[in-house]
Design an enzyme around this catalytic site. Structure first.
Site, PDB file in Angstrom:
ATOM      1  N   LYS A 226       0.930  -1.249  -0.069  1.00 11.05           N
ATOM      2  CA  LYS A 226      -0.076  -0.094   0.060  1.00 11.05           C
ATOM      3  C   LYS A 226       0.928   1.261  -0.019  1.00 11.05           C
ATOM      4  O   LYS A 226       0.658   2.229  -0.817  1.00 11.05           O
ATOM      5  CB  LYS A 226      -0.937   0.048   1.305  1.00 11.05           C
ATOM      6  CG  LYS A 226      -1.853   1.469   1.465  1.00 11.05           C
ATOM      7  CD  LYS A 226      -2.565   1.231  -0.017  1.00 11.05           C
ATOM      8  CE  LYS A 226      -3.338   2.843  -0.100  1.00 11.05           C
ATOM      9  NZ  LYS A 226      -4.128   3.114   1.078  1.00 11.05           N
ATOM     10  N   CYS A 279      -3.632  10.876   1.240  1.00 14.81           N
ATOM     11  CA  CYS A 279      -2.754   9.782   1.061  1.00 14.81           C
ATOM     12  C   CYS A 279      -1.425   9.987   0.355  1.00 14.81           C
ATOM     13  O   CYS A 279      -0.441  10.040   1.141  1.00 14.81           O
ATOM     14  CB  CYS A 279      -3.690   8.820   0.131  1.00 14.81           C
ATOM     15  SG  CYS A 279      -5.223   8.131   0.608  1.00 14.81           S
TER      16      CYS A 279
END
Length: 442
Positions: A226, A279
């Site tokens: 991720k 993010c």
């Protein structure tokens, strides 16, 4: 039903039959869609959130994540069926649940990961943890940080990998497409502390994700997958921003070069511009150290975009015979991305801050934000173009693409348009009477 040690099939069947209770900690833009998806697949789901308003709303069947298509109806459905309820009692939820999923924000403080919310949730889970439970982190975690929760989780006397399971199954979602993403736009990444955790995790995620599951060698591997996804994008946007500057020196449109170069299958040039949201601008710091020179450089390049926008604006105003210190600037877009009501690491807000000491005045308009919401950021709300000398597009809202720019050029005092998001066709802007500057176009 306790899932630790169960087979993939046993776990999947138990979830579908409603024999599994899942607690989702954090009912934000990723947590609520996940909780609703599990509930819609048969699980009994307890959503946990610190906001009493959020808890009360969900228990009344009200979805507070309005920019997520389909979530209104899904929340009403699963609350109505009794498959989803919400609470602000994290310990009680842990005592009732078989699976606990942590999906709270992991951000950055002073360029270091801030996992305070995760540690807090883990501490509460530990007070209700039972033999056979499985704890999952879905929020993005720096490598090694999920396993760093083990001492916290073991405070109740149970041992990870013996009495309870632990895994990292990172969310791979975007605001506005979260339901689609969770249910099968991408396969689910699953890493676990042992096989007795891994198999049931593969089982339950295969129920909600039609694209299936990719098991990896361990928790650290899943964490790195991720983080690397975000770092890849940040680094490539940094490259795009540098190449855009090269193109500008040669009076060539970067967007033309990008389109042509990307017809070669090994070339994946990104769009240039600012990088915002919760993010991509943050994940590089999860792995950044003295050896990650490229990662650090890309972050620095991307952080310079607001300064670049100021220089483009100065240049366009100069063509009109005007100085920035005498100019009124209107910034269109304070959201970090078009169609998403979120301002974390907003390039638009950063651009406003750069203009404040340099321009005569700075105003802002965003179709997702009211006058009161906009002015909470300390910027004047304005839809009035009459005294504007430079319009700067900072977010790619559809509304901006639909503007009649010929009319706008007649409303402003000085017709300067700076497009940082490739919203307006340069030829259209110039034909409308604007002096145009844009990231991606000369």
């Amino acid at each position: 039903m306790k899932l630790y040690g169960k087979t993939k099939k046993e776990a999947a069947d138990a979830l579908r039959k409603g024999d599994v209770t899942v607690a989702v900690y954090g009912l934000g833009k990723m947590g609520l869609p996940l909780a609703a998806s599990y509930a819609d697949s048969g699980a009994n789901v307890i959503g946990v959130d610190i906001s009493q308003q959020v808890v009360d709303g969900i228990n009344s069947g009200i979805n507070h994540i309005k920019e997520e298509p389909g979530l209104d109806a899904l929340v009403r459905k699963v609350v109505g069926s009794g498959n989803l309820k919400a609470t602000n009692d994290p310990v009680a939820a842990a005592k009732e649940a078989d699976v606990m999923i942590i999906l709270v924000p992991t951000l950055i403080k002073n360029n270091k990961p801030d996992l305070t919310p995760v540690y807090s949730v883990a501490g509460n889970i530990a007070k209700g943890l039972k033999k056979g439970d499985i704890v999952i982190t879905e929020c993005t975690m720096p490598p090694g940080s999920t396993e760093a929760l083990i001492p916290i989780l073991e405070k109740g006397g149970l041992s990870a990998g013996r009495d309870f399971g632990l895994g990292h199954c990172p969310e791979r979602t975007m605001t506005g497409t979260a339901l689609e993403d969770i249910r099968g736009k991408y396969p689910k990444i699953v890493g676990a502390v042992d096989g007795k955790s891994l198999d049931p995790l593969i089982g339950i995620y295969s129920v909600i994700n039609k694209k299936g599951v990719i098991p990896v060698s361990g928790i650290k591997a899943a964490e790195l997958v991720k983080v690397f996804e975000g770092v890849y994008r940040d680094a490539n946007i940094g490259l795009a921003n540098e190449l855009e500057a090269v193109c500008r020196k040669h009076a060539v449109d970067y967007m033309e070069i990008q389109a042509a170069a990307n017809t070669q299958p090994f070339c994946h040039l990104h769009k240039p511009g600012g990088v915002g949201g919760h993010c991509i601008p943050f994940y590089p710091y999860f792995v950044m150290d003295d050896d990650t020179i490229l990662i650090r450089t890309a972050r620095e390049v991307n952080d310079r975009i607001p300064d670049y926008v100021v220089e483009l604006t100065k240049d366009a105003l100069k063509e009109k015979g005007k100085n920035l210190k005498d100019a009124n600037v209107l910034v269109l877009g304070i959201a970090f991305r078009g169609g998403v009501k979120e301002t974390i690491k907003s390039t638009g807000l950063e651009i406003i801050e750069k203009f404040r000491p340099l321009a005569k005045s700075v105003g802002a308009y965003d179709p997702l934000y009211t006058k009161e919401e906009t002015e909470k950021f300390g910027v004047k709300y304005s839809e009035d173009y009459r005294d504007v000398d430079a319009v700067v597009i900072a977010a790619d809202h559809r509304e901006f693409a639909g503007y009649d720019w010929k009319t706008k050029s007649k409303e402003v005092r000085t017709a300067v348009l700076v497009d940082t998001r490739q919203v307006v066709d340069p030829a259209e802007a110039r034909a409308a009477g604007f002096v145009y500057r844009g990231i991606g176009y000369v």
